[in-house]
Design a protein around this motif. Structure first.
Motif, PDB file in Angstrom:
ATOM      1  N   PRO A 126       0.827  -1.219   0.000  1.00 58.26           N
ATOM      2  CA  PRO A 126       0.000   0.000   0.000  1.00 58.26           C
ATOM      3  C   PRO A 126       0.857   1.264   0.000  1.00 58.26           C
ATOM      4  O   PRO A 126       1.725   1.426   0.862  1.00 58.26           O
ATOM      5  N   PRO A 127       0.664   2.152  -0.952  1.00 57.68           N
ATOM      6  CA  PRO A 127       1.461   3.385  -1.007  1.00 57.68           C
ATOM      7  C   PRO A 127       0.957   4.423  -0.004  1.00 57.68           C
ATOM      8  O   PRO A 127      -0.207   4.392   0.412  1.00 57.68           O
ATOM      9  N   LYS A 128       1.829   5.343   0.366  1.00 61.15           N
ATOM     10  CA  LYS A 128       1.460   6.456   1.238  1.00 61.15           C
ATOM     11  C   LYS A 128       1.024   7.676   0.425  1.00 61.15           C
ATOM     12  O   LYS A 128       0.294   8.535   0.924  1.00 61.15           O
ATOM     13  N   HIS A 129       1.509   7.742  -0.817  1.00 62.45           N
ATOM     14  CA  HIS A 129       1.173   8.871  -1.687  1.00 62.45           C
ATOM     15  C   HIS A 129       0.850   8.356  -3.088  1.00 62.45           C
ATOM     16  O   HIS A 129       1.397   7.335  -3.530  1.00 62.45           O
ATOM     17  N   LEU A 130      -0.026   9.068  -3.791  1.00 65.35           N
ATOM     18  CA  LEU A 130      -0.340   8.783  -5.179  1.00 65.35           C
ATOM     19  C   LEU A 130      -0.504  10.108  -5.919  1.00 65.35           C
ATOM     20  O   LEU A 130      -0.805  11.143  -5.317  1.00 65.35           O
ATOM     21  N   TRP A 131      -0.318  10.041  -7.225  1.00 70.47           N
ATOM     22  CA  TRP A 131      -0.575  11.207  -8.060  1.00 70.47           C
ATOM     23  C   TRP A 131      -2.046  11.200  -8.478  1.00 70.47           C
ATOM     24  O   TRP A 131      -2.605  10.146  -8.794  1.00 70.47           O
ATOM     25  N   ILE A 132      -2.671  12.347  -8.469  1.00 68.75           N
ATOM     26  CA  ILE A 132      -4.072  12.456  -8.884  1.00 68.75           C
ATOM     27  C   ILE A 132      -4.223  13.614  -9.861  1.00 68.75           C
ATOM     28  O   ILE A 132      -3.362  14.488  -9.965  1.00 68.75           O
ATOM     29  N   ARG A 133      -5.336  13.607 -10.582  1.00 69.08           N
ATOM     30  CA  ARG A 133      -5.744  14.762 -11.369  1.00 69.08           C
ATOM     31  C   ARG A 133      -6.858  15.454 -10.591  1.00 69.08           C
ATOM     32  O   ARG A 133      -7.884  14.852 -10.298  1.00 69.08           O
ATOM     33  N   SER A 134      -6.643  16.710 -10.276  1.00 68.21           N
ATOM     34  CA  SER A 134      -7.600  17.433  -9.437  1.00 68.21           C
ATOM     35  C   SER A 134      -8.958  17.586 -10.115  1.00 68.21           C
ATOM     36  O   SER A 134      -9.987  17.669  -9.437  1.00 68.21           O
ATOM     37  N   VAL A 135      -8.967  17.640 -11.433  1.00 74.18           N
ATOM     38  CA  VAL A 135     -10.222  17.775 -12.165  1.00 74.18           C
ATOM     39  C   VAL A 135     -10.797  16.383 -12.396  1.00 74.18           C
ATOM     40  O   VAL A 135     -10.261  15.598 -13.182  1.00 74.18           O
ATOM     41  N   HIS A 136     -11.875  16.063 -11.687  1.00 72.70           N
ATOM     42  CA  HIS A 136     -12.535  14.775 -11.891  1.00 72.70           C
ATOM     43  C   HIS A 136     -13.389  14.831 -13.146  1.00 72.70           C
ATOM     44  O   HIS A 136     -13.883  15.901 -13.528  1.00 72.70           O
ATOM     45  N   PHE A 137     -13.563  13.702 -13.785  1.00 72.88           N
ATOM     46  CA  PHE A 137     -14.275  13.708 -15.055  1.00 72.88           C
ATOM     47  C   PHE A 137     -15.615  12.982 -14.954  1.00 72.88           C
ATOM     48  O   PHE A 137     -15.856  12.197 -14.036  1.00 72.88           O
ATOM     49  N   ALA A 138     -16.491  13.296 -15.887  1.00 71.42           N
ATOM     50  CA  ALA A 138     -17.841  12.732 -15.895  1.00 71.42           C
ATOM     51  C   ALA A 138     -17.931  11.623 -16.933  1.00 71.42           C
ATOM     52  O   ALA A 138     -17.297  11.680 -17.981  1.00 71.42           O
ATOM     53  N   GLY A 139     -18.732  10.629 -16.626  1.00 71.10           N
ATOM     54  CA  GLY A 139     -18.970   9.521 -17.547  1.00 71.10           C
ATOM     55  C   GLY A 139     -20.419   9.083 -17.446  1.00 71.10           C
ATOM     56  O   GLY A 139     -21.284   9.836 -16.964  1.00 71.10           O
ATOM     57  N   LEU A 140     -20.688   7.875 -17.887  1.00 67.10           N
ATOM     58  CA  LEU A 140     -22.055   7.358 -17.890  1.00 67.10           C
ATOM     59  C   LEU A 140     -22.728   7.462 -16.513  1.00 67.10           C
ATOM     60  O   LEU A 140     -23.902   7.834 -16.440  1.00 67.10           O
ATOM     61  N   PRO A 141     -22.048   7.137 -15.380  1.00 66.34           N
ATOM     62  CA  PRO A 141     -22.721   7.250 -14.073  1.00 66.34           C
ATOM     63  C   PRO A 141     -23.242   8.648 -13.769  1.00 66.34           C
ATOM     64  O   PRO A 141     -24.243   8.798 -13.063  1.00 66.34           O
ATOM     65  N   TYR A 142     -22.592   9.682 -14.294  1.00 65.30           N
ATOM     66  CA  TYR A 142     -23.035  11.054 -14.030  1.00 65.30           C
ATOM     67  C   TYR A 142     -24.418  11.313 -14.619  1.00 65.30           C
ATOM     68  O   TYR A 142     -25.177  12.146 -14.106  1.00 65.30           O
ATOM     69  N   LEU A 143     -24.766  10.589 -15.689  1.00 65.80           N
ATOM     70  CA  LEU A 143     -26.038  10.813 -16.368  1.00 65.80           C
ATOM     71  C   LEU A 143     -27.220  10.211 -15.626  1.00 65.80           C
ATOM     72  O   LEU A 143     -28.358  10.311 -16.091  1.00 65.80           O
ATOM     73  N   VAL A 144     -26.984   9.592 -14.486  1.00 64.60           N
ATOM     74  CA  VAL A 144     -28.087   9.200 -13.605  1.00 64.60           C
ATOM     75  C   VAL A 144     -28.923  10.437 -13.278  1.00 64.60           C
ATOM     76  O   VAL A 144     -30.156  10.377 -13.168  1.00 64.60           O
ATOM     77  N   ASN A 145     -28.247  11.584 -13.140  1.00 62.51           N
ATOM     78  CA  ASN A 145     -28.928  12.840 -12.800  1.00 62.51           C
ATOM     79  C   ASN A 145     -29.872  13.312 -13.896  1.00 62.51           C
ATOM     80  O   ASN A 145     -30.647  14.242 -13.689  1.00 62.51           O
ATOM     81  N   LEU A 146     -29.803  12.687 -15.063  1.00 57.02           N
ATOM     82  CA  LEU A 146     -30.635  13.089 -16.192  1.00 57.02           C
ATOM     83  C   LEU A 146     -32.066  12.571 -16.075  1.00 57.02           C
ATOM     84  O   LEU A 146     -32.989  13.104 -16.680  1.00 57.02           O
ATOM     85  N   TYR A 147     -32.260  11.517 -15.262  1.00 61.25           N
ATOM     86  CA  TYR A 147     -33.533  10.806 -15.210  1.00 61.25           C
ATOM     87  C   TYR A 147     -34.218  10.984 -13.858  1.00 61.25           C
ATOM     88  O   TYR A 147     -33.626  11.476 -12.900  1.00 61.25           O
ATOM     89  N   GLN A 148     -35.466  10.524 -13.791  1.00 61.97           N
ATOM     90  CA  GLN A 148     -36.250  10.632 -12.565  1.00 61.97           C
ATOM     91  C   GLN A 148     -36.177   9.359 -11.726  1.00 61.97           C
ATOM     92  O   GLN A 148     -36.090   9.415 -10.505  1.00 61.97           O
ATOM     93  N   LYS A 149     -36.234   8.190 -12.377  1.00 60.24           N
ATOM     94  CA  LYS A 149     -36.143   6.905 -11.676  1.00 60.24           C
ATOM     95  C   LYS A 149     -35.176   6.007 -12.434  1.00 60.24           C
ATOM     96  O   LYS A 149     -35.370   5.738 -13.627  1.00 60.24           O
ATOM     97  N   VAL A 150     -34.133   5.537 -11.749  1.00 61.32           N
ATOM     98  CA  VAL A 150     -33.063   4.792 -12.410  1.00 61.32           C
ATOM     99  C   VAL A 150     -32.759   3.528 -11.612  1.00 61.32           C
ATOM    100  O   VAL A 150     -32.657   3.563 -10.385  1.00 61.32           O
ATOM    101  N   LEU A 151     -32.575   2.425 -12.335  1.00 60.05           N
ATOM    102  CA  LEU A 151     -32.092   1.181 -11.732  1.00 60.05           C
ATOM    103  C   LEU A 151     -30.610   1.037 -12.060  1.00 60.05           C
ATOM    104  O   LEU A 151     -30.219   1.031 -13.232  1.00 60.05           O
ATOM    105  N   LEU A 152     -29.790   0.930 -11.023  1.00 60.34           N
ATOM    106  CA  LEU A 152     -28.356   0.723 -11.188  1.00 60.34           C
ATOM    107  C   LEU A 152     -28.054  -0.743 -10.941  1.00 60.34           C
ATOM    108  O   LEU A 152     -28.465  -1.306  -9.919  1.00 60.34           O
TER     109      LEU A 152
END
Length: 542
Positions: A406-432
């Motif tokens: 297990p590392p103590k440090h990792l490199w990250i990109r501060s800007v998180h990106f959107a994908g298919l899971p983000y589009l859950v917000n597009l609908y009213q009722k969603v089954l995951l």
């Protein structure tokens, strides 16, 4: 029988699915949800939630179960280089003490196991992706043909500009900042009850398959550059020097190498090779493109000398296109930083990586042990407040090292990106629908308030053993009438596709979003579409 929230189910010659239907185990290793056990027993039971509308009241309840090996059925967003070690198929249950009857299928009835590559390229092929690719290629080839025939003079005189324009378009399609803004805009504008479901699903299909434009523009940029070089050589253009031609041919070689490395067969079997060629060859091509523009702008044909001025540069469209490409490529790299992390391993087959800072539901992040070598994308689990975490199944060199060292440090990109899971917000009722560690991309919707009314099916093996109490407790806190948790060690392998269709109908959802292995995702999407239920799952070039 009194229904309890936490149930421990006895193992017998038959198992019950979470739909309350008993079935005998069939040792079919082609199933992505098959299971395997040993004769050892484990003192602790496991938990399983079965919604009231799926239960069989005659089912016996006990407190013992058998122990199986640790799960290999994980589903990460990222495809590591060592995908040959990626086991999608959990093993079949061993028959204990000859008490369980095994149905022996005729050889002709045994399903054949398709390779993962064939599923990715053929069975799971996305027609929208292919359609966007073909539209992009067709439009470019039509313009190119008209230029060759003399019916499109602008294309003939500005072939290099068209090549650079295609590179700009493909860069836009892969810019995480641009896509994050695009996803946000789409959710804000059409994520309303008044917008028809057909429009929402069409937009979802387009955004998921926008990689088709990326690929189509990549091929088209090569075609336009070849055309430009042919015109230059055949016409003996006085404005072109040997240096300009040399740089142009170098750019063409790098673009061709980059495109060939992205061919699905190479990308699947040698992912790290693809990633590094795509990155470093792309960077070198961009540097050479700036040299090309500087040389073409400053070249003096009469004296064969070079004289550059700002006024000449700003008048060149190629310069502005290249500047936009440069900025888009630089933005993610300007956001990287090394952060302290806490890594725990609930089992030898998964790790939980914790970071500071809350993150909005539906976003994904990239991490790396060495930023210039490799990046890995994972779903983000967060309550949106103080911190967030990633669940990484140990399926490749990097993810396995998270468990072993297990590392103590990792490199990250501060800007998180959107994908298919983000589009859950597009609908009213969603089954995951999630299998294995694919649950990580959906857990934030269980922890945060969402515009959508979210329901969940989670199928995994040895949930307590492989995922630990922390993940278990996150799921337990969600309303029990909105969730199905199916531990394959306890209840055998389910038909996840059928389960998804039944749950979607019972909960009356608008859309189903699945995160599983290629075969599992394909089966769920096909079953839902057959039942006239819109469904989406990850594709190979999402």
């Amino acid at each position: 029988m009194e229904e309890t929230k936490e149930m421990k189910i006895a193992r017998s010659s038959k198992f019950s699915s979470c739909r309350g239907v008993s079935f005998e185990i069939n040792p079919n290793k082609s199933s992505p949800f098959a299971i395997e056990s040993t004769t050892k027993t484990e003192k602790a039971g496991t938990w399983l939630w079965i919604p009231p509308w799926t239960r069989n009241n005659s089912q016996a309840i006990s407190s013992t179960r058998t122990q199986s090996r640790a799960s290999s059925h994980f589903c990460d967003i990222n495809i590591d280089a060592d995908d040959d070690e990626y086991e999608f198929l959990a093993q079949v249950q061993d028959m204990e003490n000859n008490q369980e009857k095994v149905e022996v299928l005729p050889k002709s009835d045994i399903p054949t196991k398709n390779s993962r590559l064939s599923i990715i390229l053929l069975d799971q092929g996305c027609t929208v992706y292919k359609g966007l690719f073909l539209v992009c290629i067709t439009l470019n080839m039509l313009a190119l043909a008209l230029s060759v025939l003399g019916h499109f003079p602008y294309g003939k005189s500005r072939a290099t500009l068209f090549s650079i324009g295609n590179i700009l378009a493909l860069t836009l399609c892969r810019s995480e900042v641009v896509l994050r803004l695009l996803y946000w805009f789409v959710v804000k504008t059409i994520g309303k009850p008044c917008v028809s479901l057909r429009i929402k699903t069409a937009i979802t299909s387009f955004l998921q398959c926008i990689g088709g434009i990326h690929s189509g523009c990549g091929v088209s940029s090569i075609a336009w550059l070849v055309y430009s070089l042919v015109l230059t050589i055949t016409n003996n253009d006085e404005n072109t020097s040997p240096e300009i031609l040399g740089v142009a041919f170098a750019i063409l070689s790098l673009l061709t190498l980059t495109s060939l490395s992205a061919f699905p067969f190479i990308r699947h079997l040698h992912h790290n090779v693809f990633e590094r060629i795509h990155r470093f060859a792309g960077w070198l091509a961009l540097i050479l493109l700036w040299f090309f523009i500087l040389l073409t702008v400053s070249c003096e044909p009469s004296s064969k000398t070079y004289h550059i001025t700002i006024s000449k540069m700003i008048k060149k469209q190629e310069c502005w296109f290249t500047l936009a490409i440069t900025i888009l490529i630089m933005i993610p790299w300007l956001s990287i930083k090394k952060v302290q992390v806490s890594v725990t391993a609930p089992s030898n087959h998964a790790s939980i990586i914790k970071f500071e800072g809350g993150v909005k539901a539906g976003l994904l992040g990239r991490i790396s042990p060495s930023p210039l070598s490799e990046w890995h994308a994972f779903g983000i689990i967060s309550d949106g407040k103080k911190d967030h975490m990633m669940l990484a199944g140990a399926v490749g060199d990097f993810t396995k090292s998270l468990v072993s060292s297990p590392p103590k440090h990792l490199w990250i990109r501060s800007v998180h990106f959107a994908g298919l899971p983000y589009l859950v917000n597009l609908y009213q009722k969603v089954l995951l629908v999630a299998t294995g560690s694919g649950i990580c991309v959906f857990l934030s919707y269980l922890l945060q308030k969402s515009k959508a009314d979210v329901y969940l099916i989670w199928v995994a093996k040895d949930i307590e053993l492989n995922f630990g109490n922390e993940i278990k407790e996150m799921v337990e806190k969600y309303p029990k009438d909105k969730i199905i948790v199916h531990d394959t060690v306890v209840s055998g392998r389910p038909n996840v596709a059928e389960m998804s269709v039944n749950a979607a109908n019972n909960w009356n959802v608008e859309v189903v979003i699945v995160t599983s292995n290629p075969e599992g995702s394909r089966d769920v999407v096909r079953a839902c579409n057959k039942a006239k239920i819109p469904a989406f799952g990850p594709i190979w070039d999402s």
